[in-house]
Design a protein around this motif. Sequence first.
Motif, short mmCIF file in Angstrom:
data_model
loop_
_atom_site.label_atom_id
_atom_site.label_comp_id
_atom_site.label_asym_id
_atom_site.label_seq_id
_atom_site.Cartn_x
_atom_site.Cartn_y
_atom_site.Cartn_z
N ASP B 246 0.83 -1.22 0.00
CA ASP B 246 0.00 0.00 0.00
C ASP B 246 0.85 1.25 0.00
OD1 ASP B 246 -2.27 -1.51 -0.06
OD2 ASP B 246 -2.38 -1.68 2.14
N LEU B 247 1.97 1.19 0.74
CA LEU B 247 2.89 2.34 0.74
C LEU B 247 3.31 2.68 -0.69
CD1 LEU B 247 4.93 4.27 2.40
CD2 LEU B 247 6.60 2.47 1.93
N LEU B 248 3.68 1.65 -1.44
CA LEU B 248 4.15 1.90 -2.80
C LEU B 248 3.01 2.38 -3.70
CD1 LEU B 248 6.56 -1.14 -3.17
CD2 LEU B 248 7.20 1.26 -2.92
N TYR B 249 1.84 1.76 -3.55
CA TYR B 249 0.70 2.16 -4.39
C TYR B 249 0.33 3.62 -4.17
CZ TYR B 249 -0.53 -2.42 -6.34
OH TYR B 249 -0.54 -3.60 -7.05
N ARG B 250 0.52 4.11 -2.94
CA ARG B 250 0.10 5.51 -2.74
C ARG B 250 1.25 6.50 -2.99
NH1 ARG B 250 -0.21 3.47 2.65
NH2 ARG B 250 1.52 4.28 3.89
N ASN B 251 2.40 5.98 -3.45
CA ASN B 251 3.52 6.89 -3.70
C ASN B 251 4.05 6.80 -5.14
OD1 ASN B 251 4.37 8.45 -1.18
ND2 ASN B 251 4.02 6.37 -0.38
N LEU B 252 3.11 6.67 -6.05
CA LEU B 252 3.52 6.54 -7.46
C LEU B 252 4.19 7.79 -8.00
CD1 LEU B 252 0.40 4.67 -8.89
CD2 LEU B 252 2.71 3.76 -8.67
N GLU B 253 3.87 8.93 -7.41
CA GLU B 253 4.44 10.20 -7.88
C GLU B 253 5.47 10.75 -6.90
OE1 GLU B 253 3.95 11.25 -10.87
OE2 GLU B 253 2.45 9.71 -11.29
N HIS B 254 6.06 9.84 -6.11
CA HIS B 254 7.04 10.26 -5.11
C HIS B 254 8.31 10.81 -5.80
CE1 HIS B 254 9.61 10.07 -1.57
NE2 HIS B 254 8.50 9.92 -0.85
N PRO B 255 8.88 11.89 -5.25
CA PRO B 255 10.10 12.44 -5.91
C PRO B 255 11.28 11.48 -5.89
CG PRO B 255 9.58 13.62 -3.85
CD PRO B 255 8.43 12.71 -4.12
N HIS B 256 11.23 10.50 -4.97
CA HIS B 256 12.38 9.62 -4.86
C HIS B 256 12.62 8.78 -6.12
CE1 HIS B 256 15.69 7.87 -2.75
NE2 HIS B 256 15.27 6.65 -3.04
N TRP B 257 11.56 8.53 -6.89
CA TRP B 257 11.76 7.74 -8.12
C TRP B 257 12.75 8.47 -9.04
CZ3 TRP B 257 10.24 3.22 -6.95
CH2 TRP B 257 9.04 2.98 -6.27
N ASP B 258 12.61 9.78 -9.12
CA ASP B 258 13.52 10.55 -9.97
C ASP B 258 14.92 10.59 -9.38
OD1 ASP B 258 11.53 11.03 -11.73
OD2 ASP B 258 11.24 13.16 -11.22
N GLU B 259 14.98 10.58 -8.04
CA GLU B 259 16.30 10.61 -7.39
C GLU B 259 17.07 9.30 -7.66
OE1 GLU B 259 15.19 11.63 -3.35
OE2 GLU B 259 14.15 13.39 -4.14
N VAL B 260 16.36 8.18 -7.62
CA VAL B 260 17.02 6.91 -7.95
C VAL B 260 17.46 6.93 -9.41
CG1 VAL B 260 16.84 4.39 -7.97
CG2 VAL B 260 15.47 5.70 -6.38
N ALA B 261 16.60 7.49 -10.26
CA ALA B 261 16.89 7.47 -11.70
C ALA B 261 18.18 8.22 -12.04
CB ALA B 261 15.72 8.06 -12.47
N LYS B 262 18.56 9.15 -11.19
CA LYS B 262 19.82 9.86 -11.44
C LYS B 262 21.00 8.89 -11.34
CE LYS B 262 18.54 14.49 -10.06
NZ LYS B 262 18.07 15.03 -8.78
N ARG B 263 20.87 7.90 -10.46
CA ARG B 263 21.95 6.92 -10.29
C ARG B 263 21.76 5.69 -11.18
NH1 ARG B 263 20.98 5.19 -4.84
NH2 ARG B 263 19.17 6.55 -4.80
N CYS B 264 20.51 5.33 -11.46
CA CYS B 264 20.22 4.08 -12.18
C CYS B 264 20.75 4.14 -13.60
CB CYS B 264 18.72 3.83 -12.19
SG CYS B 264 18.26 2.36 -13.14
#
Lengths: 259, 378
Positions: B246-264
């Motif tokens: 549920d945590l993940l489902y409600r955080n689809l637009e979390h800024p952290h996804w973009d932060e990981v993408a800088k490293r990924c």
Amino acid sequence: MMKDGRPKLAVFKFSSCDGCQLSILNLEDELLEIGQRVTIAYFLEASRATVDGPYDVGLVEGSISTPHEKELIKDIRRRCRTLIAIGACATAGGIQALRNWKDVKEFIGVVYAKPEYIETLEKATPVSEHVKVDFELRGCPVNKYQILEVLTAFLAGRKPDIPSYSVCVECKRKGTVCVVVSRGMACLGPVTQAGCGAICPSYGRGCYGCFGPMESPNVESLAERFLQLGVSRRDAALMFKGFTGWAEPFRKAGEVLEG
Amino acid sequence: MSGKERPLLINAQDFDGLLSSLKKLGYTTYGPTVRDGAVIYDVVDSANDLPIGIGDVQGPGSYRLRRREDGALFGYVVGPHSWKRFLHPPTVKLYTISSNGKILASVENANQKMAFLGVRPCELQAIRILDKVLLEGEYPDPVYAARRKDVFLLAVNCVEPGENCFCASMGTGPEAKEGFDLCLTELLRPEGHSFLVKVGTEKGKELISSVPHRQANDDEIELASKLLALSRERMKKKIEINGLKDLLYRNLEHPHWDEVAKRCLACGNCTMVCPTCFCTTVSEATDLFLKHAERWRRWDTCFSREFSYIHGGPIRYSISARYRHWLMHKMATWVDQFGTPGCVGCGRCITWCPVGIDITEEVKQIGKRDGEVKVKVE
């Protein structure tokens, strides 16, 4: 097309080492079949007998590095229905594009006894900067099986099966142990397009990036990792500025690292 | 088998006997062996091929072998390979077809018996997950089915967790509860090197009876359970699984996804080393005269742009979207799809990520800043 219905294939060479043309000739088991399927109309590396154009498929090896080549490629484009750039030189400028960061006049002065005889462009550039290219096949040299695939696909009128993901995918499918993770070695594999079969990591060396940038290369992150592994900024820059160093993402990474 | 029976004990030097018995029964024996600076899985002919006295040190994006003083046979933690390689091979020719529509050869006739030695508890769970995905659906995969049919699973419990292990959080280890033919716990005592053996199936019972064995005594049983309890305690990496979906489902637009993408790097290594990532791509190869075509299947990765290519373009264009898709699948959508998470906590994706992206840390970041939404730039 010939009277017997076979399409006409031409292979042209620009500034290059001929290695990609040799890759075609290295298709030893398939060459006879290729010769039956198409007319090898123009391929000076293989035969001085030529057939006039227009050609159905033209393969172009080499970068554009002289005023003469700049004109010639336009002429060749007009004579080829399908034009395919093959190899690092034709698709990214190749190793001779290393001069693009330097003063080429100075090189000529140092190297040649009579520099006034030399006519060259300031930059060695890929074919696509000069004419429309129908497909770019990467590699230094190209993978002979990929050449065959591209040729087969174009003759059949379908899209060639040439993946644009990273070299890592090939390493992992083969079961090769990652040299970055297990040895702390700098390797361009994560940002380089697959196609070679991950040759260098299989021999315990980092990837040199011969196949150029993959579809979405995160060069900033990998460059950062190289520095963490203890590679100097200069050495890291030189890694990116290698065989396909003039390809935009690698060029930028090299320039940023050099500051 | 009830699993309630008293465990047995074999001496370490009799491990080789298990191997030869398996071979006599017609199994090809696959197990851990050292190659190119790592413990990988390949054919092993005798106990001498095992990583005797070899351990490893792992970190995010880092793996090194180390020498152990104790001569342990299973003193290492999972390496870059997983059993997926043998059950769901990286490259398979599905068939050859001729231009008159005649199928000349279809799926390999894999009438092979494979024995996997040293299967870790997390890997048993990974195989159960692959079974669910590739066998138990409406359309079982014939390649997997043929290879899975006669597999002997010799499991080995993990008395020492690796730096990137989090199986305890995922409930898959460090002790195997089910799904094995035999399960060993390695005991290194001053009085001798031995294995406590739990029998899981009739096949396992038959095999163990082919080598010298006896009933384990109370001390031995207690030592094994102590070691496993200690292993659980020493496991540093954790992931909070309760409410994770549920945590993940409600955080689809979390800024952290973009932060990981800088490293990924979007290189796909995590999916290739994951013991449950099963995605493949299928491509046709034709000959020059269009007389024959071959259909090949290869491991694919959702980190490639082409993976999500549909008419008009790829639907997961950014690296951010691709990382989110992968993590969401492992930890959330997999649960809805197959009833369990797709992650078994083996830590391979952490170790073998060239830039050391750590799934447990990324999840933690989202949890810490639950509900944050990235600012959309119009």
